[in-house]
Motif scaffolding. Sequence first.
Motif, mmCIF file in Angstrom:
data_model
loop_
_atom_site.group_PDB
_atom_site.id
_atom_site.type_symbol
_atom_site.label_atom_id
_atom_site.label_comp_id
_atom_site.label_asym_id
_atom_site.label_seq_id
_atom_site.Cartn_x
_atom_site.Cartn_y
_atom_site.Cartn_z
ATOM 1 N N LEU A 1 0.963 -1.085 0.032
ATOM 2 C CA LEU A 1 0.065 0.134 -0.088
ATOM 3 C C LEU A 1 0.946 1.264 -0.076
ATOM 4 N N LEU A 2 0.511 2.002 -0.995
ATOM 5 C CA LEU A 2 1.293 3.508 -1.174
ATOM 6 C C LEU A 2 0.522 4.641 -1.030
ATOM 7 N N GLU A 3 1.026 5.737 -0.456
ATOM 8 C CA GLU A 3 0.305 6.701 0.058
ATOM 9 C C GLU A 3 0.658 7.927 -0.847
ATOM 10 N N PRO A 4 0.269 8.235 -1.939
ATOM 11 C CA PRO A 4 0.900 9.295 -2.811
ATOM 12 C C PRO A 4 -0.049 10.567 -2.715
ATOM 13 N N ASP A 5 0.699 11.743 -2.714
ATOM 14 C CA ASP A 5 0.267 13.003 -2.839
ATOM 15 C C ASP A 5 -0.028 13.217 -4.454
ATOM 16 N N THR A 6 -1.428 13.474 -4.876
ATOM 17 C CA THR A 6 -1.425 13.768 -6.354
ATOM 18 C C THR A 6 -1.797 15.265 -6.484
ATOM 19 N N THR A 7 -1.957 15.442 -7.759
ATOM 20 C CA THR A 7 -2.355 16.604 -8.231
ATOM 21 C C THR A 7 -3.934 16.913 -8.008
ATOM 22 N N SER A 8 -4.725 15.993 -7.351
ATOM 23 C CA SER A 8 -5.932 16.231 -7.279
ATOM 24 C C SER A 8 -6.159 16.379 -5.579
ATOM 25 N N TYR A 9 -5.334 15.547 -4.740
ATOM 26 C CA TYR A 9 -5.436 15.489 -3.418
ATOM 27 C C TYR A 9 -4.380 15.205 -2.614
#
Length: 762
Positions: free
Chosen positions: A245-253
């Motif tokens: 499980l990875l926890e990305p910061d995205t361009t949306s959230y």
Amino acid sequence: MKACSLITVGAVFMVFSHLASATQADDTTITITGHTAGATPFISRLTLDVSNTTVLKSIQFAIDPKPGFVARPLSGTYSNDYLVSRGFEHPPEVVLPVYGLYAGYQNIVRLTYRFQDGSSKQAVTSVTTAAFDDQGCGYNTPTKLQPRTNSTQLSYDYIFDRSACGDYSPVILDSDGALRWVSPVPTLNALFAASTFFDNAVYKTQGSQLVRIELDGTVLIVADYSNIGAVHFHHNIDPGKRGVLLEPDTTSYFESTILEVDSTDGHVLKTFDMAHIIRAAMLAGGDDPDQFVFPTPTDWFHNNGATYNRADDTLIVSSRENFVIAIDYETNGIRWILGDPTKKWFQFPSLRNFALNVAPGSLAPIGQHAPSITFDQNLLLFDNGQESQFQDPKGAHRDFAVPRKYSLDLVARVATEVWNYPANQNIHCPFCSSIYEDAPLNYLIDYALVNGGGPPNIPTFAQLLGLDAAGERIFYYQYPTVGCNTAYNSIPIHLENSKFPALGPQALNVSTRGLVGTDDNVLIGGFIVSGTDPKTVVLRALGPSLSGFGLSSVLANPVLRVFDSSGTLIAINDDWQSDPLHFIVESNGLAPSSPLESAAARSLAPGAYTVVVTGTDATPGTGLVEVYDVEPLSNSTLGNMSTRGSVGTQDNILIAGFIVGDVGSSTVVVRALGPSLAAYGVTGVLSDPTLTIYDSSGSLIASNDNWQDSTTAALVQKNGLAPPNPSESALVLHLPAGAYTAIVRGVNDGTGIGLAEVYTLH
């Protein structure tokens, strides 16, 4: 969710010495010709000259601890096939990676060469390493609030520190406080470089990339997620259902998305968009989600850790700002929410409907981190006691941080705090931090920011604390820190005998000990080979050698018979040396110590099999039936060994054991049946079985008499494994890799025919 293969039941775990000739060991010359420094001072590569590499089975290295150190020696075993596949073998030269060396020290390294015929020999060498500059992070010189005790009861000796200090994060420490490994990949931005230890390797994020780093220092870029809008990753990498499980910061959230990705090629298996999940629930409940779920990358959720619960197929996510939330893995629907009811989320009826009530005397978590599932299916987390930073109302505040464990009654919808470690409730640690369980009740606590949030002139520290199953402090180390950089989250790992390739959770050896008589009182085991390929197994029936373990009235001359699912006899053996494939038994170190005992090696197609152990005459005695998987890397697995036998008293109870693999953990359902066997024509059944489970150290970790009385009864039923009779026993356990023993007795020394089973959930 359905139970898949039944792994059963093995019994008393015994190691029998293999006294095979040392022909290949004698005939093979191996010379250590040198060593070269690796990517860091903690890694070296030995060069060996081997006269015949084709007879090599494996090479093991072990590093002597420093004088006065207590941690078990760090050791790794490479199969010869693995060395070839990694390009380390060019006959006659073999390059042997050695990792976990002490920096700035003359290390003593012991090698064990094992050969195809079961023989072995040893060698010893020394490797002097350069010093390591820890860039002021304090790893080289921790403050020892409590030095490592001499106790050997702690289940783990190595710590994977998800750090953000220096440009070499993450790091591995041992329980003596020594630094044993650092990342050879310079950290671009430690604050946004999540990491974990998985499959005997380090996984680390660099910007939008996921990188796998072997312990020998080899680096592989697994995947790049910039094409799906990932900017960088934060907090944890945690084990998932099928991957990590990875926890990305995205361009949306911002801190609101979780990806489950395949650990080998990185492709996305599933996406959990927490904004979408919560928005859908709020709309369905009649609330306006725009009042809670922001449409821009605002830190409204702040996820900081997740765990997968295989027992009920849920993903449990920690939101520092809000709550702990359980999501149905298949539907993405909310199952339950646990958190502070004075925070903003509780004002919305749509979310409040999912809330668990907190039992009297228990405290709800506030601003928590590091959720996980313990061996007894409870929820473990680190409660920071910190109110929301971006929500209004902010909720409650506590000036102390406490690791807590909760029992969740999802029928009554009540969470009860069953354990905490308050440390006199005097540790102020508002952010980051973790607690994880290794073997049952053995904990590693990471206080990431002690005194954090106080006046600027008060220094902050990171602290690592080890607790054994008795609740005793085994070590307590302190490091300087700025923010959460030195140790924001730490997990216990096992480097005492790592194997390459690593084997995940699967049955590697199952065995059962019981009284062998006649008619229905023989020992009957069943197992399944599942998958696409045949599997080579070794089956054994022991008797005489058991007397060496203090047992009396052992089965004098056991006979082993194997039947396929049609009832056709496919193998029979009386004395093991008469088996046509006895050389496979010997080469795997499994030759019985008595020539009267039975063993057979067979390649079995996928299907169900039955093993029956009898004596050559009607004289009863205690016997042991075993199945060994000697081809664990094939595209098939060994499972479903349930064992039926006579349950008596004292030494004549039914004792079963199973192994959960080299790495990882497995969720299992263990059952003890008796009354329901009568429906299958069995007479003299055990009327009221009771079940107890022990770990490899002999500590009792769980017990059950009547299955409906277990706190995991609802999970047993959910997985379709409720015993037919209320007097029968069943438990759901989440177990780390290792060996376990299940004992079936009769209540009040009752006797009769019983059945022991262990199902693994997939």
